[in-house]
Write a protein that holds these residues in place. Structure first.
Motif, PDB file in Angstrom:
ATOM      1  N   PRO A  23       1.581 -15.550  -2.128  1.00  0.00           N
ATOM      2  CA  PRO A  23       2.275 -14.842  -2.063  1.00  0.00           C
ATOM      3  C   PRO A  23       3.202 -13.995  -1.114  1.00  0.00           C
ATOM      4  O   PRO A  23       2.277 -13.944   0.214  1.00  0.00           O
ATOM      5  N   GLU A  24       4.261 -13.571  -1.444  1.00  0.00           N
ATOM      6  CA  GLU A  24       5.358 -13.034  -0.313  1.00  0.00           C
ATOM      7  C   GLU A  24       4.060 -11.713  -0.299  1.00  0.00           C
ATOM      8  O   GLU A  24       3.475 -11.125  -1.338  1.00  0.00           O
ATOM      9  N   LEU A  25       4.609 -11.161   1.249  1.00  0.00           N
ATOM     10  CA  LEU A  25       3.480  -9.691   1.020  1.00  0.00           C
ATOM     11  C   LEU A  25       4.480  -8.725  -0.042  1.00  0.00           C
ATOM     12  O   LEU A  25       2.785  -7.979  -0.548  1.00  0.00           O
ATOM     13  N   PRO A  26       4.799  -8.985  -0.336  1.00  0.00           N
ATOM     14  CA  PRO A  26       5.600  -7.259  -1.580  1.00  0.00           C
ATOM     15  C   PRO A  26       5.038  -7.432  -2.290  1.00  0.00           C
ATOM     16  O   PRO A  26       5.002  -6.848  -3.040  1.00  0.00           O
ATOM     17  N   ALA A  27       4.502  -8.682  -2.840  1.00  0.00           N
ATOM     18  CA  ALA A  27       3.763  -9.503  -4.060  1.00  0.00           C
ATOM     19  C   ALA A  27       2.672  -9.423  -3.660  1.00  0.00           C
ATOM     20  O   ALA A  27       1.284  -8.592  -4.233  1.00  0.00           O
ATOM     21  N   LEU A  28       1.760  -9.082  -2.765  1.00  0.00           N
ATOM     22  CA  LEU A  28       0.427  -8.381  -2.159  1.00  0.00           C
ATOM     23  C   LEU A  28       0.423  -7.292  -1.926  1.00  0.00           C
ATOM     24  O   LEU A  28      -0.145  -6.749  -2.958  1.00  0.00           O
ATOM     25  N   ARG A  29       1.205  -6.823  -1.779  1.00  0.00           N
ATOM     26  CA  ARG A  29       1.303  -5.116  -1.971  1.00  0.00           C
ATOM     27  C   ARG A  29       1.166  -4.417  -2.808  1.00  0.00           C
ATOM     28  O   ARG A  29       0.356  -3.522  -3.669  1.00  0.00           O
ATOM     29  N   ARG A  30       2.282  -4.589  -4.048  1.00  0.00           N
ATOM     30  CA  ARG A  30       1.958  -4.708  -5.572  1.00  0.00           C
ATOM     31  C   ARG A  30       0.926  -4.548  -5.803  1.00  0.00           C
ATOM     32  O   ARG A  30       0.183  -4.234  -7.446  1.00  0.00           O
ATOM     33  N   LEU A  31      -0.042  -5.895  -5.667  1.00  0.00           N
ATOM     34  CA  LEU A  31      -1.066  -6.555  -6.307  1.00  0.00           C
ATOM     35  C   LEU A  31      -1.944  -5.765  -5.924  1.00  0.00           C
ATOM     36  O   LEU A  31      -2.398  -5.090  -6.896  1.00  0.00           O
ATOM     37  N   LEU A  32      -2.251  -4.790  -4.765  1.00  0.00           N
ATOM     38  CA  LEU A  32      -3.346  -4.286  -4.162  1.00  0.00           C
ATOM     39  C   LEU A  32      -2.676  -2.547  -4.298  1.00  0.00           C
ATOM     40  O   LEU A  32      -3.610  -1.892  -5.311  1.00  0.00           O
ATOM     41  N   VAL A  33      -1.864  -2.261  -4.667  1.00  0.00           N
ATOM     42  CA  VAL A  33      -1.440  -1.259  -5.431  1.00  0.00           C
ATOM     43  C   VAL A  33      -1.133  -1.478  -6.577  1.00  0.00           C
ATOM     44  O   VAL A  33      -2.510   0.238  -7.218  1.00  0.00           O
ATOM     45  N   ASP A  34      -1.741  -1.833  -7.593  1.00  0.00           N
ATOM     46  CA  ASP A  34      -1.535  -1.825  -9.437  1.00  0.00           C
ATOM     47  C   ASP A  34      -3.676  -1.696  -9.370  1.00  0.00           C
ATOM     48  O   ASP A  34      -3.528  -0.925  -9.436  1.00  0.00           O
ATOM     49  N   SER A  35      -3.796  -2.684  -8.541  1.00  0.00           N
ATOM     50  CA  SER A  35      -5.631  -1.918  -8.560  1.00  0.00           C
ATOM     51  C   SER A  35      -5.463  -1.291  -7.891  1.00  0.00           C
ATOM     52  O   SER A  35      -6.894  -0.617  -9.072  1.00  0.00           O
ATOM     53  N   LEU A  36      -5.442  -0.634  -6.885  1.00  0.00           N
ATOM     54  CA  LEU A  36      -6.042   0.712  -6.448  1.00  0.00           C
ATOM     55  C   LEU A  36      -5.493   1.663  -7.028  1.00  0.00           C
ATOM     56  O   LEU A  36      -6.916   2.648  -7.572  1.00  0.00           O
ATOM     57  N   SER A  37      -4.531   1.469  -8.316  1.00  0.00           N
ATOM     58  CA  SER A  37      -4.237   2.608  -8.948  1.00  0.00           C
ATOM     59  C   SER A  37      -4.939   2.907  -9.972  1.00  0.00           C
ATOM     60  O   SER A  37      -5.399   3.690 -10.001  1.00  0.00           O
TER      61      SER A  37
END
Length: 123
Positions: free
Chosen positions: A5-19
């Motif tokens: 996945p592109e970096l923005p998608a990876l960041r979103r996945l991480l943000v969602d799990s961390l949230s």
């Protein structure tokens, strides 16, 4: 790398799990009860995000210190796991177990490191 996945998608996945991990205990317990799952779903979400990010974690989160915080969080969740600690993963334990307070602290620290335009809601 194909299929990554592109970096923005990876960041979103991480943000969602961390949230989910950073939420207040009452909100976490309500979510787990509403979905009929135990608190391990929060850890499984982070595990999925980390496996998806793979060696690109520091790049995805934007800094080595933030990546280290995420790794410490993952280690803590793993240390809390196991059959002899199953009671820590019940929704009621989210408010009483000191490990969950540390999980929330680390998740919030990681989210603060990820903060930036378009990353966090309202940012």
């Amino acid at each position: 790398m194909p299929g990554t996945p592109e970096l923005p998608a990876l960041r979103r996945l991480l943000v969602d799990s961390l949230s989910g991990l950073a939420d207040e205990a009452a909100a976490q317990a309500a979510w787990a009860r509403r979905h009929g799952v135990s608190a391990d779903e929060f850890a499984l979400d982070l595990d999925h995000a980390l496996r998806t990010a793979g060696s690109r974690l520091a790049e995805a989160v934007g800094s080595t210190p933030t990546a280290e915080t995420v790794r410490r969080l993952d280690t803590l969740l793993r240390d809390m796991s196991g059959p002899d600690q199953a009671d820590r993963w019940e929704p009621g334990a989210l408010a009483t177990d000191p490990g969950w307070a540390e999980v929330r602290r680390l998740a919030r620290e990681a989210l603060a490191g990820l903060a930036g335009p378009g990353v966090l809601p309202g940012a």
